[in-house]
Scaffold this motif. Structure first.
Motif, mmCIF file in Angstrom:
data_model
loop_
_atom_site.group_PDB
_atom_site.id
_atom_site.type_symbol
_atom_site.label_atom_id
_atom_site.label_comp_id
_atom_site.label_asym_id
_atom_site.label_seq_id
_atom_site.Cartn_x
_atom_site.Cartn_y
_atom_site.Cartn_z
ATOM 1 N N LYS A 77 0.435 -1.378 0.246
ATOM 2 C CA LYS A 77 0.045 0.231 0.259
ATOM 3 C C LYS A 77 0.775 1.629 -0.208
ATOM 4 N N GLU A 78 2.109 1.199 0.137
ATOM 5 C CA GLU A 78 3.397 2.354 0.354
ATOM 6 C C GLU A 78 4.403 1.848 0.421
ATOM 7 N N LYS A 79 5.605 2.607 -0.354
ATOM 8 C CA LYS A 79 6.752 1.864 -0.764
ATOM 9 C C LYS A 79 7.327 2.794 -1.720
ATOM 10 N N ALA A 80 8.945 3.085 -1.457
ATOM 11 C CA ALA A 80 9.687 3.713 -1.468
ATOM 12 C C ALA A 80 10.518 3.048 -2.205
ATOM 13 N N SER A 81 11.256 4.403 -3.530
ATOM 14 C CA SER A 81 12.491 4.190 -4.438
ATOM 15 C C SER A 81 13.943 4.511 -3.546
ATOM 16 N N VAL A 82 14.720 3.948 -2.924
ATOM 17 C CA VAL A 82 15.771 3.535 -2.222
ATOM 18 C C VAL A 82 17.268 2.711 -2.862
ATOM 19 N N THR A 83 17.914 3.517 -2.990
ATOM 20 C CA THR A 83 19.025 3.234 -2.250
ATOM 21 C C THR A 83 19.603 3.104 -0.856
ATOM 22 N N VAL A 84 19.844 1.083 -0.171
ATOM 23 C CA VAL A 84 20.151 0.291 0.269
ATOM 24 C C VAL A 84 21.269 -0.234 0.716
ATOM 25 N N ARG A 85 22.008 0.226 1.454
ATOM 26 C CA ARG A 85 23.434 -0.412 1.831
ATOM 27 C C ARG A 85 23.482 -1.334 3.195
ATOM 28 N N VAL A 86 24.372 -2.539 3.249
ATOM 29 C CA VAL A 86 24.252 -2.803 4.612
ATOM 30 C C VAL A 86 25.402 -2.794 4.902
ATOM 31 N N GLU A 87 25.704 -2.198 6.585
ATOM 32 C CA GLU A 87 26.880 -2.039 7.570
ATOM 33 C C GLU A 87 27.029 -3.264 8.008
ATOM 34 N N THR A 88 28.720 -3.533 7.614
ATOM 35 C CA THR A 88 28.620 -5.094 8.326
ATOM 36 C C THR A 88 30.629 -4.658 8.666
ATOM 37 N N CYS A 89 30.638 -3.351 9.486
ATOM 38 C CA CYS A 89 31.687 -2.772 10.328
ATOM 39 C C CYS A 89 31.404 -2.096 11.742
ATOM 40 N N GLY A 90 30.443 -1.388 12.441
ATOM 41 C CA GLY A 90 30.472 -0.778 13.348
ATOM 42 C C GLY A 90 30.247 -1.453 13.938
ATOM 43 N N ARG A 91 30.436 -1.189 15.576
ATOM 44 C CA ARG A 91 31.011 -1.784 16.473
ATOM 45 C C ARG A 91 29.408 -2.218 16.624
ATOM 46 N N TYR A 92 28.158 -1.114 16.545
ATOM 47 C CA TYR A 92 27.149 -0.766 17.625
ATOM 48 C C TYR A 92 25.954 -1.734 16.246
ATOM 49 N N SER A 93 26.232 -0.989 15.105
ATOM 50 C CA SER A 93 25.433 -0.756 13.553
ATOM 51 C C SER A 93 25.335 -1.991 13.171
ATOM 52 N N ARG A 94 26.634 -3.095 13.038
ATOM 53 C CA ARG A 94 26.245 -4.574 11.968
ATOM 54 C C ARG A 94 25.377 -5.295 12.184
ATOM 55 N N GLY A 95 25.003 -4.732 11.510
ATOM 56 C CA GLY A 95 24.243 -5.516 9.729
ATOM 57 C C GLY A 95 23.059 -4.643 9.665
ATOM 58 N N LEU A 96 22.617 -3.407 10.280
ATOM 59 C CA LEU A 96 22.140 -2.162 9.711
ATOM 60 C C LEU A 96 22.095 -1.708 8.166
ATOM 61 N N THR A 97 20.689 -2.176 7.653
ATOM 62 C CA THR A 97 20.120 -1.898 6.444
ATOM 63 C C THR A 97 20.582 -0.150 6.361
ATOM 64 N N VAL A 98 21.459 0.200 5.719
ATOM 65 C CA VAL A 98 21.328 1.508 5.856
ATOM 66 C C VAL A 98 20.700 2.066 5.157
ATOM 67 N N ILE A 99 19.732 3.145 5.153
ATOM 68 C CA ILE A 99 18.317 3.624 3.641
ATOM 69 C C ILE A 99 19.167 5.006 3.137
ATOM 70 N N ASP A 100 18.950 5.457 2.120
ATOM 71 C CA ASP A 100 19.904 6.834 1.687
ATOM 72 C C ASP A 100 17.912 7.310 0.632
ATOM 73 N N GLU A 101 17.175 7.696 1.671
ATOM 74 C CA GLU A 101 15.943 8.259 1.796
ATOM 75 C C GLU A 101 15.908 8.843 0.702
ATOM 76 N N ARG A 102 16.687 10.003 1.210
ATOM 77 C CA ARG A 102 16.741 11.098 0.563
ATOM 78 C C ARG A 102 18.093 11.446 -0.494
ATOM 79 N N ASN A 103 18.381 10.143 -0.890
ATOM 80 C CA ASN A 103 19.623 10.102 -2.455
ATOM 81 C C ASN A 103 20.410 11.127 -2.233
#
Ligand code: BDR
Ligand code: CA
Length: 308
Positions: free
Chosen positions: A251-277
């Motif tokens: 019902k609602e969607k967005a076209s975005v760039t997504v990268r995966v954080e593999t290094c962060g001490r607290y953020s490993r596995g985060l999907t980083v969404i570049d919402e505003r490109n």
């Protein structure tokens, strides 16, 4: 388009497999299993047993038994030690196909038909297939996946969702390919809960697969009831299956760039969404932000009561 379901069953994986198969809407070449919710010995066994119970003859392949870099991460607290609500399904009579899941994915990608992957677990099999044959970046037409978060609201770490957290390197490989991805994130699953009416109908199901599923779901329901004081189901993988079957559930969607954080001490596995490109990159993901819960519940109930 032909489809492969890559999965780690898993209670919600089971709901997705049942719906994808019994909807009759997807031409499914095979089911490839991966480590995840539980070890590969159980994810393969559960997939085989579900296919046997539905009596549909779809081939099942064993894949990666561990993530690329880190130690295996399981979610038996949600799915039971057997991955199926501690119901310990009996040994299936049907057997795994003699080739590895990774080779099966590659073989399917070389066939003339277009290929879609419906991924419901850690992305290890898909990443290994791409690592083995890089041309798959162009040969796989689309991926519909349950993975990641849209608002960094994690279910396994404070910011990471299980399927990405369980193999961040694999997820990074897949997101960086440029293969068009339709992503169902954890927050959308939380907003698409199945409530008491659906649970009541599931308990009434008389088909072999319906009975197996409703026995297994009691384990999850008990856990949710104990922590939240209410009965509801969050069947994440089911939502991704429904999106593959019928995109109108979104019902609602967005076209975005997504990268995966593999290094962060607290953020490993985060999907980083570049919402505003901000990166200025070509979007690689259609992010599903809201789905129709009634439509999804209806699709699941039809599938679970379907007589093959
Ligand atoms: C995902 O993780 C697993 O536990 C579920 O099967 C689903 O694929 C939800 O985060
Ligand atoms: Ca899963």
């Amino acid at each position: 388009m032909k489809w492969i379901i890559d999965t780690d069953p898993g209670i919600d994986d089971a709901s997705a497999i049942i719906t994808a198969v019994n909807s009759g809407a997807l031409d499914i070449l095979g089911i490839t299993c991966v480590h995840g919710n539980v070890g590969l010995e159980y994810t393969t066994r559960n997939a085989l047993k579900l296919i046997e119970l539905m009596d549909v003859g779809i081939p099942v392949y064993g894949g990666a038994s561990r993530p690329i870099l880190q130690k295996p991460e399981h979610a038996s607290y949600v799915h039971g030690t057997d991955g199926f609500g501690n119901t310990f399904l009996s040994e299936p009579n049907i057997k795994l196909e003699p080739i590895h899941a990774v080779d099966f994915i590659i073989e399917a990608a070389y066939a003339d038909d277009k290929l879609g992957l419906l991924t419901l677990g850690p992305l290890t099999n898909v990443a290994l297939a791409i690592a083995k044959d890089r041309s798959l970046e162009d040969r796989i037409d689309r991926i519909v996946m349950m993975a990641g978060t849209s608002r960094a609201r994690g279910n396994t770490s404070p910011v990471a969702e299980f399927n990405v957290f369980a193999d961040p390197e694999a997820a990074a490989v897949v997101f960086d390919t440029g293969i068009p991805i339709t992503m169902v994130p954890w927050e959308t699953c939380l907003d698409t809960l199945l409530g008491p009416d659906t649970i009541r109908e599931l308990r009434k199901s008389l088909t072999p697969v319906g009975q197996a599923f409703s026995n297994a779901m009691e384990f999850t329901l008990k856990g949710i009831e104990a922590s939240m004081g209410q009965e509801f189901l969050v069947l994440c993988d089911l939502i991704a299956a429904c999106v593959a079957i019928d995109p109108s559930v979104v019902k609602e969607k967005a076209s975005v760039t997504v990268r995966v954080e593999t290094c962060g001490r607290y953020s490993r596995g985060l999907t980083v969404i570049d919402e505003r490109n901000i990166e200025g990159a070509e979007p690689n993901v259609t992010l599903c932000l809201a789905c129709d819960r009634e439509q999804i519940a209806g699709m699941f109930l039809n599938a679970i009561n379907h007589q093959n």
